[in-house]
Design a protein around this motif. Sequence first.
Motif, short mmCIF file in Angstrom:
data_model
loop_
_atom_site.label_atom_id
_atom_site.label_comp_id
_atom_site.label_asym_id
_atom_site.label_seq_id
_atom_site.Cartn_x
_atom_site.Cartn_y
_atom_site.Cartn_z
N GLN A 1 0.80 -1.27 0.04
CA GLN A 1 -0.19 -0.10 0.02
C GLN A 1 0.75 1.23 0.02
O GLN A 1 1.68 1.43 0.90
CB GLN A 1 -0.91 -0.05 1.35
N ASP A 2 0.70 2.19 -0.87
CA ASP A 2 1.56 3.25 -0.97
C ASP A 2 2.82 3.02 -0.98
O ASP A 2 3.54 3.72 -0.21
CB ASP A 2 1.00 4.34 -0.23
N ALA A 3 3.38 1.91 -1.76
CA ALA A 3 4.67 1.55 -1.64
C ALA A 3 5.38 1.75 -2.97
O ALA A 3 4.82 1.96 -3.98
CB ALA A 3 4.79 0.32 -1.32
N VAL B 1 8.61 0.42 -5.26
CA VAL B 1 9.55 -0.78 -5.18
C VAL B 1 10.10 -0.47 -6.60
O VAL B 1 9.65 -0.24 -7.63
CB VAL B 1 8.85 -1.89 -5.40
N GLY B 2 11.71 -0.74 -6.80
CA GLY B 2 12.27 -0.43 -7.79
C GLY B 2 12.34 -1.53 -8.85
O GLY B 2 11.46 -2.43 -8.75
N ASP B 3 13.54 -1.63 -9.70
CA ASP B 3 13.47 -2.75 -10.41
C ASP B 3 14.33 -3.98 -10.13
O ASP B 3 14.91 -3.81 -9.20
CB ASP B 3 14.28 -2.38 -11.71
N HIS B 4 14.01 -5.06 -10.91
CA HIS B 4 14.91 -6.36 -10.43
C HIS B 4 14.49 -6.67 -9.05
O HIS B 4 15.60 -6.99 -8.31
CB HIS B 4 16.16 -6.08 -10.73
N CYS B 5 13.30 -6.44 -8.58
CA CYS B 5 13.28 -7.03 -7.02
C CYS B 5 12.38 -8.18 -6.73
O CYS B 5 11.79 -8.49 -7.75
CB CYS B 5 12.35 -5.61 -6.16
N ASN B 6 12.53 -8.72 -5.67
CA ASN B 6 11.68 -9.85 -5.42
C ASN B 6 11.14 -9.60 -3.94
O ASN B 6 11.71 -9.51 -2.93
CB ASN B 6 12.56 -11.04 -5.23
N ILE B 7 9.78 -9.43 -4.18
CA ILE B 7 8.97 -9.26 -2.90
C ILE B 7 8.02 -10.39 -2.54
O ILE B 7 7.05 -10.56 -3.36
CB ILE B 7 8.27 -8.05 -2.79
N ILE C 1 4.00 -4.41 2.74
CA ILE C 1 4.85 -3.28 2.58
C ILE C 1 3.73 -2.25 2.53
O ILE C 1 2.85 -2.01 1.86
CB ILE C 1 5.70 -3.31 1.48
N VAL C 2 3.98 -1.26 3.48
CA VAL C 2 3.09 -0.15 3.72
C VAL C 2 3.91 1.35 3.69
O VAL C 2 4.87 1.34 4.79
CB VAL C 2 2.25 -0.14 4.81
N GLU C 3 3.57 2.04 2.90
CA GLU C 3 4.18 3.45 2.83
C GLU C 3 5.73 3.36 2.90
O GLU C 3 6.20 4.04 3.75
CB GLU C 3 3.52 4.34 3.96
N GLY D 1 11.39 -10.80 2.04
CA GLY D 1 10.47 -12.17 2.18
C GLY D 1 11.19 -13.30 2.31
O GLY D 1 12.49 -13.34 2.39
N PRO D 2 10.43 -14.31 2.49
CA PRO D 2 9.05 -14.28 2.98
C PRO D 2 8.63 -13.76 4.24
O PRO D 2 9.50 -13.73 5.00
CB PRO D 2 8.65 -15.79 2.75
N PHE D 3 7.34 -13.32 4.16
CA PHE D 3 6.92 -13.01 5.72
C PHE D 3 7.65 -11.78 6.54
O PHE D 3 8.14 -12.04 7.43
CB PHE D 3 6.84 -14.14 6.68
N ALA D 4 7.89 -10.81 5.68
CA ALA D 4 8.41 -9.39 6.28
C ALA D 4 7.35 -8.45 6.49
O ALA D 4 6.34 -8.41 5.44
CB ALA D 4 9.58 -9.00 5.21
N ASN D 5 7.58 -7.57 7.32
CA ASN D 5 6.61 -6.63 7.49
C ASN D 5 7.14 -5.35 7.58
O ASN D 5 7.85 -4.92 8.42
CB ASN D 5 5.80 -6.68 8.85
N ILE D 6 6.94 -4.62 6.23
CA ILE D 6 7.86 -3.30 6.25
C ILE D 6 6.84 -2.36 6.37
O ILE D 6 5.91 -2.00 5.61
CB ILE D 6 8.39 -3.06 4.62
N ARG D 7 7.15 -1.37 7.49
CA ARG D 7 6.08 -0.32 7.63
C ARG D 7 6.41 0.81 7.32
O ARG D 7 7.54 1.19 6.89
CB ARG D 7 5.95 -0.66 9.30
#
Length: 475
Positions: free
Chosen positions: A313-315, A317-323, A328-330, A340-346
């Motif tokens: 949400q309102d995130a 993310v650049g190129d060549h990433c793996n989420i 991921i919020v703001e 990840g897996p299972f990361a909480n990016i606030r």
Amino acid sequence: MGHLLRRRKIIMSNTSLSGLVLAAGRGTRMKSDLPKVLHELCGVPMVELVARAMRGAGVEDLAIVVGFGGEKVQSRLGGQYAYVWQHEQHGSGHAVQMAMEWLEGRTGSVIISAGDTPLLGVETFEQLVLAHTTSGARCTVASSIMEDPSGYGRIVRDESGAVIKIVEHKDCTPHQIAIHEINVALYCVEAEDLRRHLPNLKNDNVQKEYYFTDVIEMIASEGGQVFGEIFSDPAVTVGINDRWQLAQADAELRSRVLKRHALNGVTLRNLNSIAIGMDVEIGPETIIEPGTILLGNTKIGSHTVIGPNSVLQDAVVGDHCNIRMSQIVEATIGNHVYVGPFANIRPKTVISDKAKVGNFVELKNTLLGPGAKTPHLSYIGDAVVGPNSNIGAGTITCNYDGFSKHRTVIGANAFVGSNSTLVAPLTIGDEAMTAAGSVITKDVSAGSMAFGRARQETKEGLATEWRKVKIAEKQ
Ligand code: UD1
Ligand code: CA
């Protein structure tokens, strides 16, 4: 394309075109505390979808009539539109009457649309204005042929095909009720006619409301030509009155949004499980895995993989990433980042290029420098982690003392041992190290190694002895 350009030109050349969106009604059938027009499709309130489509068709001068929950509507949509208040709701005609002051001195045509027909697109408004301009009619009414017209106002035409009036379902004669051509509640009317006829509306109908549709009959009965433009896709013109219609319209819009991304070069795996908000941007060659929800102003680069089962949400993310399987919020994420897996990016987190965030890691208001790693089981909050530093598994920043938040600053190429407890405020210098299992309460200078735990003692043979005692006790 030429056709489109020509249409645009016609609209743009009509400088005295303004718009009014009716959005004061309660929407009883929604069974909601929220005003109907604030219910969202693909993350955008339906009234805003209508207003945006009008703007997209070149209608700059635009007002929204608000009433039920009007403060909420105004605060959600903000200062980008003008608002007209209808404090008590006595029907669509009454709503337009409230705009009399707004209409004062206005010339040219006014597009009037309901705020609860959210699938009307830019093309719909363009088609309406084109029909109005080319027909030379005094007034143009949008209509649609519905298999089941019940609930809608019916378009009544004379033998020549000209529209003479619109009759609400509840006011229909048995003959009129059989008409399948319905009123979409989208009109193009001259400002001058509105000013002249609006004061004469009466509420002598079944619902005791002032119907805007009666203005159409007034124009026709004084000899003004009323053109009925039939829109062929009933899905586009559908009005939302309950949450089932809302859910169906949302699905329709979602499918349009997904199609746009797919045609832009984004791979969507398992369509039905993906939801993407109206304003989300995604670069080509990116893959959206199943169960992924992208909301707000999320922007994703190219050659990136998002999902499965991720919420952004309102995130950014650049190129060549793996989420992978993360939320991921703001937050802002650079290029070549693995999460990840299972990361909480606030909120307020920035993850720089080539950094890595692993499983069960929570980051809040943290800057992770280029190439820095937090691979497992950590909470890092209100912190800066310098380039290429490594944060060991289980590291926690104690950023909160029960009253205020404190910062942790870690330099470049530092190594924080597993299970370190970093009690903020705290600074750990470049290339410093902390021993695994340390509670670090004092700053660690650059290049130092900090031990914040009891020294290990080993008693030779004690385990064997202890076992012997225990076994003897049991016998
Ligand atoms: C209206 C039309 C009907 C048409 C249908 C299409 C009238 C009299 N009828 O009926 O011919 O087929 O839309 O969906 O216009 N509103 C106000 N203030 C009010 C009443 C309504 O702002 O006092 C707004 C509502 O917020 C809504 C729009 O006008 O956006 C339509 O009102 P609604 O009550 O839904 O009209 P319908 O009965 O659906
Ligand atoms: Ca309606």
